[in-house]
Design an enzyme around this catalytic site. Structure first.
Site, mmCIF file in Angstrom:
data_model
loop_
_atom_site.group_PDB
_atom_site.id
_atom_site.type_symbol
_atom_site.label_atom_id
_atom_site.label_comp_id
_atom_site.label_asym_id
_atom_site.label_seq_id
_atom_site.Cartn_x
_atom_site.Cartn_y
_atom_site.Cartn_z
ATOM 1 N N GLN A 102 -9.196 -8.641 0.273
ATOM 2 C CA GLN A 102 -9.941 -9.415 1.263
ATOM 3 C C GLN A 102 -11.406 -9.572 0.864
ATOM 4 O OE1 GLN A 102 -8.205 -10.725 3.659
ATOM 5 N NE2 GLN A 102 -9.832 -11.747 4.794
ATOM 6 N N GLN A 123 -23.590 -5.402 6.503
ATOM 7 C CA GLN A 123 -23.115 -4.137 7.076
ATOM 8 C C GLN A 123 -21.605 -4.114 7.247
ATOM 9 O OE1 GLN A 123 -23.746 -2.921 11.332
ATOM 10 N NE2 GLN A 123 -25.115 -1.414 10.402
ATOM 11 N N ALA A 137 23.129 3.803 2.050
ATOM 12 C CA ALA A 137 22.590 5.160 2.201
ATOM 13 C C ALA A 137 21.303 5.259 1.414
ATOM 14 C CB ALA A 137 23.602 6.200 1.728
ATOM 15 N N GLU A 139 11.645 7.127 -2.710
ATOM 16 C CA GLU A 139 11.581 8.587 -2.550
ATOM 17 C C GLU A 139 11.326 8.989 -1.097
ATOM 18 O OE1 GLU A 139 9.656 10.962 -5.562
ATOM 19 O OE2 GLU A 139 9.700 9.275 -6.961
ATOM 20 N N HIS A 187 -12.651 -9.428 -2.146
ATOM 21 C CA HIS A 187 -12.775 -10.230 -3.366
ATOM 22 C C HIS A 187 -12.518 -11.708 -3.105
ATOM 23 C CE1 HIS A 187 -12.809 -6.502 -5.712
ATOM 24 N NE2 HIS A 187 -13.046 -7.222 -6.796
ATOM 25 N N GLY A 188 -11.729 -12.001 -2.090
ATOM 26 C CA GLY A 188 -11.409 -13.388 -1.801
ATOM 27 C C GLY A 188 -10.312 -13.921 -2.705
ATOM 28 N N GLU A 195 8.775 6.179 7.286
ATOM 29 C CA GLU A 195 9.416 6.641 8.515
ATOM 30 C C GLU A 195 10.175 7.948 8.283
ATOM 31 O OE1 GLU A 195 8.331 2.517 8.702
ATOM 32 O OE2 GLU A 195 9.555 3.612 7.236
ATOM 33 N N THR A 217 20.065 6.560 -4.434
ATOM 34 C CA THR A 217 20.156 5.541 -3.388
ATOM 35 C C THR A 217 21.412 4.689 -3.514
ATOM 36 O OG1 THR A 217 17.745 5.459 -3.330
ATOM 37 C CG2 THR A 217 18.915 3.639 -2.297
#
Length: 384
Positions: free
Chosen positions: A336, A278, A122, A363, A338-339, A367, A118
């Protein structure tokens, strides 16, 4: 390709790896300094015989190692994977002398490897790299063991294990304007004159840095593969390691799912347990569904690589894409459910939340994986 399932011996080995990661590797990881190479951890990976497996394992075994280690110790998983990524080009494309000098040290954990592809301009477009290899003697071609050679000038950025690696697999442009066809791979020891590096302060806890090349000398004896054929070296390495990036992601997703199952089963809420709601139970079911789907795609892609299937680039891209996006979803849902406790420093999910973001970029970003998949699909259509 037949439907996939693991053999009992493979399942037992994965269980053994999870125990080793928890009991032998996690304590060493905890003693490491964030952003620095943990050489004690690497040495233990070598002593346990895991680093040598990088050069004897197929893609599936590599995935099983990475998933199992990631479930209990992401630092150990990443250390192992980065050694493999940096050293695989030497193993697959190096000379006998290069392999004899470096690979035993990599396998023992005493030499740190890095994959330097990298660049600042580029990243995802690897064929556009601009680190220049200029002939040291114009008009005099480089020959193994002979005169000639090149001078490397330019920059690499966001290189894992930099600037502390002992050697780098470096990809440089040897033919201007030739795109992917004008790139050559070199093995560059870290002590070469003109090579300097700086550490970058990144979200990920493992070391990442930038490299500067100021007329760094290399010769034909430093080449990995052939002149102007380095892009194939890079893609060969990435096609092997992309499914195992997915395996790393699956290991993190499974760890987050296991933590969530335990928490929601114990946590009192609204006159019962959290799992009795639920809305919570359905979220946990979705987390499990996505994790298992990603796992199967990773295993299928790795098996395709090991069998020499023609559609490896597409399968590898699909596996990395699905698994890394899945892990991001599962870890986020786990936080979320677990809070606030999950956001405390030192909590497993706080750690995973930081770890899980980078694999969607390195790697080949998500996209790029979608572009690879589409390209391969249309190429297959044209070949009919």
């Amino acid at each position: 390709m037949t439907a996939f399932s693991l053999e009992p011996a493979q399942l037992a080995w994965c269980a053994e790896l999870r125990v080793l990661a928890a009991e032998r590797l996690r304590p060493l990881a905890g003693k490491g300094e964030p952003g620095r190479v943990n050489r004690a951890l690497l040495a233990e990976l070598g002593a346990l015989g895991l680093l040598p497996r990088l050069f004897t394992s197929g893609a599936l075994e590599l995935c099983l190692m990475r998933e199992s280690l990631a479930h209990a110790c992401t630092e150990a998983e990443t250390a192992l994977a980065l050694q493999g990524l940096g050293a695989h080009p030497v193993h697959a494309h190096g000379t006998d002398a290069q392999r004899a000098h470096w690979l035993p040290r990599v396998a023992a954990g005493t030499a740190v490897a890095a994959f330097a592809l990298t660049e600042p301009a580029a990243g995802s477009d690897a064929a556009a790299l601009s680190l220049t290899a200029t002939p040291a003697t114009p008009g005099r071609p480089a020959r193994p063991g002979g005169a000639g050679g090149w001078r490397l000038s330019g920059e690499k950025c966001w290189i894992s294990h930099a600037p502390e690696a002992d050697f780098y697999t470096v990809f440089a442009r040897t033919t201007p304007g030739a795109g992917a066809r004008g790139v050559t791979a070199f093995l560059v020891p870290a002590d070469r004159p003109g090579l300097t590096g700086t550490a970058l302060d990144m979200l990920s806890p493992h070391p990442i840095g930038a490299l500067a090349f100021d007329a760094v000398p290399v010769t034909a004896d430093d080449m990995l593969g052939e002149v102007d054929r380095g892009f194939r070296v890079a893609m060969d390495t990435l096609n092997l390691f992309r499914p195992s990036v997915g395996a790393f992601a699956v290991g993190m997703a499974q760890a987050a799912l296991d933590a969530t199952l335990g928490h929601t089963a114990r946590r009192d809420a609204f006159g019962g347990k959290l799992k009795d709601l639920q809305s919570v139970a359905h979220q946990v079911a979705e987390m499990a569904l996505r994790t298992e789907s990603a796992r199967l795609m990773v295993y299928a892609a790795a098996t395709a690589y090991d069998e020499g299937a023609p559609d490896v680039p597409r399968r590898s891209a699909m596996a990395k894409l699905l698994a890394t996006e899945t892990a991001q979803y599962v870890v986020d849902r786990a936080v979320q459910l677990h809070g606030a406790r999950a956001l405390q420093r030192g909590h497993l999910l706080e750690h995973l939340y930081r770890e899980v973001r980078a694999p969607r970029i390195y790697e080949g970003a998500s996209e790029v994986q979608r572009s690879i998949i589409a390209k391969e699909l249309y190429k297959n259509l044209e070949d009919r």
